[in-house]
Design an enzyme around this catalytic site. Structure first.
Site, PDB file in Angstrom:
ATOM      1  N   TYR A  60     -44.154 -44.922 -72.445  1.00  0.00           N
ATOM      2  CA  TYR A  60     -43.462 -44.031 -73.383  1.00  0.00           C
ATOM      3  C   TYR A  60     -44.146 -44.020 -74.737  1.00  0.00           C
ATOM      4  O   TYR A  60     -44.523 -42.971 -75.262  1.00  0.00           O
ATOM      5  CB  TYR A  60     -41.999 -44.454 -73.550  1.00  0.00           C
ATOM      6  CG  TYR A  60     -41.378 -43.907 -74.808  1.00  0.00           C
ATOM      7  CD1 TYR A  60     -41.266 -42.532 -75.018  1.00  0.00           C
ATOM      8  CD2 TYR A  60     -40.925 -44.765 -75.816  1.00  0.00           C
ATOM      9  CE1 TYR A  60     -40.720 -42.023 -76.193  1.00  0.00           C
ATOM     10  CE2 TYR A  60     -40.380 -44.264 -76.983  1.00  0.00           C
ATOM     11  CZ  TYR A  60     -40.281 -42.897 -77.170  1.00  0.00           C
ATOM     12  OH  TYR A  60     -39.752 -42.404 -78.330  1.00  0.00           O
TER      13      TYR A  60
ATOM     14  N   THR B  38     -42.046 -41.862 -83.212  1.00  0.00           N
ATOM     15  CA  THR B  38     -41.268 -43.099 -83.120  1.00  0.00           C
ATOM     16  C   THR B  38     -42.047 -44.267 -83.706  1.00  0.00           C
ATOM     17  O   THR B  38     -43.296 -44.277 -83.676  1.00  0.00           O
ATOM     18  CB  THR B  38     -40.923 -43.409 -81.656  1.00  0.00           C
ATOM     19  OG1 THR B  38     -40.360 -44.722 -81.552  1.00  0.00           O
ATOM     20  CG2 THR B  38     -42.159 -43.368 -80.770  1.00  0.00           C
ATOM     21  N   ASP B  39     -41.326 -45.265 -84.214  1.00  0.00           N
ATOM     22  CA  ASP B  39     -41.995 -46.466 -84.709  1.00  0.00           C
ATOM     23  C   ASP B  39     -42.612 -47.283 -83.576  1.00  0.00           C
ATOM     24  O   ASP B  39     -43.443 -48.171 -83.823  1.00  0.00           O
ATOM     25  CB  ASP B  39     -41.034 -47.337 -85.523  1.00  0.00           C
ATOM     26  CG  ASP B  39     -39.806 -47.803 -84.740  1.00  0.00           C
ATOM     27  OD1 ASP B  39     -39.642 -47.400 -83.572  1.00  0.00           O
ATOM     28  OD2 ASP B  39     -38.987 -48.551 -85.319  1.00  0.00           O
ATOM     29  N   GLU B  40     -42.263 -46.968 -82.335  1.00  0.00           N
ATOM     30  CA  GLU B  40     -42.802 -47.719 -81.205  1.00  0.00           C
ATOM     31  C   GLU B  40     -44.300 -47.521 -81.021  1.00  0.00           C
ATOM     32  O   GLU B  40     -44.947 -48.295 -80.313  1.00  0.00           O
ATOM     33  CB  GLU B  40     -42.043 -47.369 -79.919  1.00  0.00           C
ATOM     34  CG  GLU B  40     -40.595 -47.816 -79.950  1.00  0.00           C
ATOM     35  CD  GLU B  40     -39.887 -47.649 -78.622  1.00  0.00           C
ATOM     36  OE1 GLU B  40     -40.462 -48.027 -77.584  1.00  0.00           O
ATOM     37  OE2 GLU B  40     -38.759 -47.132 -78.616  1.00  0.00           O
TER      38      GLU B  40
END
Length: 340
Positions: free
Chosen positions: A153, A125-127
């Site tokens: 997360y 994920t880009d997170e």
């Protein structure tokens, strides 16, 4: 070729299963999913009886089960979608995210080493990059952006990414990683922003928006994401990270207003709620590497994709109403028996 898709009963995983079975009908697809609350086997009902598809219920952190599955099916390629992915839930209970997202990934890679898989692909994920300031629209995440996580997360996903790269360097496991922006489209679980807003609006219930709704996300239509992963597992360079972005940046509040307009509902349904802890301001991906190396670009403009998505939820009320009522888990028991 046999492709093991973990988390294939979830949102992106199920769309990837459909994509692969359409684009590569000669492949055998094995789906492993623990069917936690966000997994919905009824999504895959249409392919359960296909001779080139097999579903197995199981947890990727269950080493005995995973090893047995690998010994039986001998996958050539593993695509790991399996993950706990809801930020709010990670804030409430971080431990389950660490178990699935880090320990589960390590178990899959150990099994992949034993069976000499040709490619292990980690869906990230880009997170993991943290966030970008709202007043710097010129800044984008690249594959070289340092990891700087904001939630349990995203930290668990970043930890898994580092472990994947370590397995490549230490053991020579042929890995690739993709980091995507926010996905939307058919079969997305109703807790996520876009389906939640659609469903609440259809029911004339309040639409909860964090803070002022000024947070910006880069939105990627799920079918474009599936095409990108298909390209990476077949043509991507081993040991590399690829960013997959939609070039569709929008404020959360603007998405909510757009949905209300499309459904003919009043903006008075919007309810501003206390902001999320550690809420990232802006995500934006530069997918130049995907384009330059693999020729991929997103094909779906957000304006077109959101209309298609709204139409899908209108045309598939039984699917999401079963989830909202909890009935989907009752139906699922029978489908699991059918797969045995």
């Amino acid at each position: 070729m046999t492709v093991l898709v973990t988390g294939g009963a979830g949102f992106i995983g199920s769309n990837f299963v459909f994509h692969m079975m359409k684009e590569h009908p000669e492949y055998r697809i094995v789906c492993l999913d623990a069917l936690t609350y966000a997994g919905n086997l009824s999504t895959l009902e249409g392919v359960l009886d296909d001779r080139n598809f097999r579903f197995v219920k199981g947890d990727i952190a269950d080493r005995d089960l995973v090893y047995s599955l690998f010994d039986e099916d001998r996958p050539d390629v593993v695509v790991n979608f399996a993950a706990e992915s809801h930020v709010d839930r990670s804030i409430e209970d971080p431990e389950v995210f660490l178990r699935t997202n880090i320990i589960g990934t390590s178990v899959l890679m150990d099994a992949s080493r034993r069976c000499c898989v040709k490619r292990f692909h980690q869906v990230s994920t880009d997170e993991v990059y943290g966030d970008l300031p709202l007043d710097r629209p010129d800044l984008f995440f690249t594959e070289d952006t340092p990891l700087h996580t904001s939630s349990p997360y995203s930290s668990s996903k970043a930890g898994a990414d580092l472990l994947v790269l370590a397995y490549h360097r230490t053991y020579g496991l042929p890995v690739t990683i993709s980091r995507c922006s926010n996905n939307y489209g058919p079969y997305q679980f109703p807790e996520k922003l876009i389906p939640l807003m659609i469903i609440n609006a259809l029911s004339d219930r309040p639409l909860p928006v964090y803070g002022k709704g000024e947070n910006v996300r880069d939105w990627l239509y799920v079918e474009d994401h599936c095409r990108a992963i298909d390209l990476i597992i077949h043509h991507g360079r081993v040991g590399e990270v690829y960013n997959i972005g939609g070039h569709n940046e929008m404020k959360n509040i603007d998405i909510v207003r757009l949905i209300l307009r499309e459904l003919g509902k009043p903006e008075s349904l919007i309810t501003h709620v206390a902001d999320r802890k550690g809420h990232d301001l802006r995500y934006a991906i530069d997918p130049a590497k995907m384009h330059g190396e693999l020729g991929w670009l997103p094909e779906t403009r957000f304006r077109d994709g959101i209309v298609k998505t709204i139409r899908w939820y209108l045309d598939n009320e039984n699917w999401w109403k079963d989830i909202v009522s909890g009935h989907y888990k009752i139906v699922e028991q029978g489908l699991v028996e059918r797969c045995r």
